[in-house]
Write a protein that holds these residues in place. Structure first.
Motif, PDB file in Angstrom:
ATOM      1  N   ALA A  47      20.023   9.489 -31.350  1.00  6.69           N
ATOM      2  CA  ALA A  47      20.924   8.666 -30.532  1.00  6.69           C
ATOM      3  C   ALA A  47      22.235   9.394 -30.275  1.00  6.69           C
ATOM      4  O   ALA A  47      22.761   9.378 -29.157  1.00  6.69           O
ATOM      5  CB  ALA A  47      21.177   7.320 -31.210  1.00  6.69           C
ATOM      6  N   ASP A  48      22.756  10.080 -31.285  1.00  6.40           N
ATOM      7  CA  ASP A  48      23.992  10.846 -31.110  1.00  6.40           C
ATOM      8  C   ASP A  48      23.816  11.956 -30.071  1.00  6.40           C
ATOM      9  O   ASP A  48      24.695  12.177 -29.226  1.00  6.40           O
ATOM     10  CB  ASP A  48      24.440  11.462 -32.443  1.00  6.40           C
ATOM     11  CG  ASP A  48      24.984  10.428 -33.416  1.00  6.40           C
ATOM     12  OD1 ASP A  48      25.284   9.294 -32.982  1.00  6.40           O
ATOM     13  OD2 ASP A  48      25.089  10.749 -34.614  1.00  6.40           O
ATOM     14  N   VAL A  49      22.678  12.647 -30.139  1.00  8.31           N
ATOM     15  CA  VAL A  49      22.411  13.726 -29.176  1.00  8.31           C
ATOM     16  C   VAL A  49      22.278  13.154 -27.770  1.00  8.31           C
ATOM     17  O   VAL A  49      22.776  13.725 -26.798  1.00  8.31           O
ATOM     18  CB  VAL A  49      21.151  14.524 -29.572  1.00  8.31           C
ATOM     19  CG1 VAL A  49      20.769  15.518 -28.482  1.00  8.31           C
ATOM     20  CG2 VAL A  49      21.381  15.258 -30.892  1.00  8.31           C
ATOM     21  N   LEU A  50      21.611  11.994 -27.649  1.00  8.41           N
ATOM     22  CA  LEU A  50      21.473  11.355 -26.339  1.00  8.41           C
ATOM     23  C   LEU A  50      22.845  11.041 -25.743  1.00  8.41           C
ATOM     24  O   LEU A  50      23.074  11.237 -24.555  1.00  8.41           O
ATOM     25  CB  LEU A  50      20.645  10.073 -26.456  1.00  8.41           C
ATOM     26  CG  LEU A  50      19.144  10.268 -26.672  1.00  8.41           C
ATOM     27  CD1 LEU A  50      18.479   8.947 -27.032  1.00  8.41           C
ATOM     28  CD2 LEU A  50      18.489  10.869 -25.440  1.00  8.41           C
ATOM     29  N   VAL A  51      23.742  10.543 -26.582  1.00  3.63           N
ATOM     30  CA  VAL A  51      25.094  10.215 -26.108  1.00  3.63           C
ATOM     31  C   VAL A  51      25.842  11.475 -25.682  1.00  3.63           C
ATOM     32  O   VAL A  51      26.478  11.509 -24.632  1.00  3.63           O
ATOM     33  CB  VAL A  51      25.891   9.471 -27.209  1.00  3.63           C
ATOM     34  CG1 VAL A  51      27.360   9.359 -26.839  1.00  3.63           C
ATOM     35  CG2 VAL A  51      25.307   8.081 -27.438  1.00  3.63           C
ATOM     36  N   GLU A  52      25.754  12.516 -26.495  1.00  4.79           N
ATOM     37  CA  GLU A  52      26.552  13.718 -26.251  1.00  4.79           C
ATOM     38  C   GLU A  52      25.979  14.631 -25.163  1.00  4.79           C
ATOM     39  O   GLU A  52      26.734  15.246 -24.411  1.00  4.79           O
ATOM     40  CB  GLU A  52      26.693  14.513 -27.551  1.00  4.79           C
ATOM     41  CG  GLU A  52      27.527  13.779 -28.586  1.00  4.79           C
ATOM     42  CD  GLU A  52      27.466  14.441 -29.948  1.00  4.79           C
ATOM     43  OE1 GLU A  52      27.109  15.642 -30.029  1.00  4.79           O
ATOM     44  OE2 GLU A  52      27.782  13.763 -30.943  1.00  4.79           O
ATOM     45  N   HIS A  53      24.635  14.719 -25.104  1.00  3.63           N
ATOM     46  CA  HIS A  53      24.035  15.733 -24.229  1.00  3.63           C
ATOM     47  C   HIS A  53      22.959  15.206 -23.283  1.00  3.63           C
ATOM     48  O   HIS A  53      22.532  15.938 -22.398  1.00  3.63           O
ATOM     49  CB  HIS A  53      23.427  16.859 -25.075  1.00  3.63           C
ATOM     50  CG  HIS A  53      24.384  17.459 -26.043  1.00  3.63           C
ATOM     51  ND1 HIS A  53      25.478  18.203 -25.650  1.00  3.63           N
ATOM     52  CD2 HIS A  53      24.451  17.401 -27.398  1.00  3.63           C
ATOM     53  CE1 HIS A  53      26.157  18.598 -26.721  1.00  3.63           C
ATOM     54  NE2 HIS A  53      25.560  18.122 -27.788  1.00  3.63           N
TER      55      HIS A  53
END
Length: 198
Positions: A29-35
């Motif tokens: 989820a963090d990667v989806l938000v950031e990238h």
């Protein structure tokens, strides 16, 4: 000397496997938000979650399955399907939860990525599966209303949910017109009038 009986080994619910799943999905989820979904890699998610890359492959198999699971987990948490016993209250609560979810960094990232789609056919298929799954889950609100006699038999549940979600998503994506507090209730009323043929 008394002999000690060995205690049976018990697996705790929410043990290591649950912790690993939670850590990996949170990292995804963090990667989806950031990238965004296009730049999500299993190696990157594993490193961020603090687990071995093979652990992620063993559980999810592909990047697309990981993206799908992360999206479904986040939306299940952020947009629960209500069951109040009243279709207008259900639709209002669902639209409210959707608006609140789309106001979060993850919700915005999901909405943007969904609109942009994916050049990768496997990732595009994961997006389609995500939307199918969410529509199927939310359509239960309409089917329950039909069963209670609040809506006519044959009401198209998928279309009803899309009619509810689209204006909320549109406002979130445009970004310059967030929903007013009474918007979900007004939207639910208009949709129900239409479904009832008023």
């Amino acid at each position: 000397m008394e002999s000690e009986e060995s205690e049976p080994v018990r697996r705790r619910p929410g043990g290591r496997a649950a912790r690993v799943r939670e850590a990996v999905l949170a990292a995804a989820a963090d990667v989806l938000v950031e990238h965004g979904a296009a730049k999500l890699t299993i190696a990157g998610v594993a490193a961020r979650a603090g687990v071995n890359e093979t652990t992620v492959y063993r559980r999810w198999g592909t990047r697309e399955k990981l993206v799908l699971d992360a999206l479904l987990a986040a939306s299940d948490q952020g947009i629960p399907v209500p069951d109040t016993g009243d279709v207008r209250a259900d639709l209002t609560a669902f639209a409210t939860a959707l608006a609140e979810y789309l106001a979060t960094p993850l919700g915005r990232a999901v909405a943007r990525a969904a609109v942009l789609g994916a050049d990768d056919p496997a990732l595009a298929e994961a997006w389609q599966e995500f939307w199918r799954s969410r529509l199927d889950q939310a359509a239960v609100m309409i089917q329950r209303a039909v069963d209670r006699g609040e809506l006519p038999a044959g009401t198209d549940a998928a279309v009803a949910v899309e009619l509810l979600a689209a204006p909320v998503q549109s406002r979130a994506l445009l970004g310059h017109r967030p929903p007013e507090p009474d918007f979900p209730g007004r939207l639910a009323a208009v949709i129900l009038d239409g479904l009832r043929g008023r």
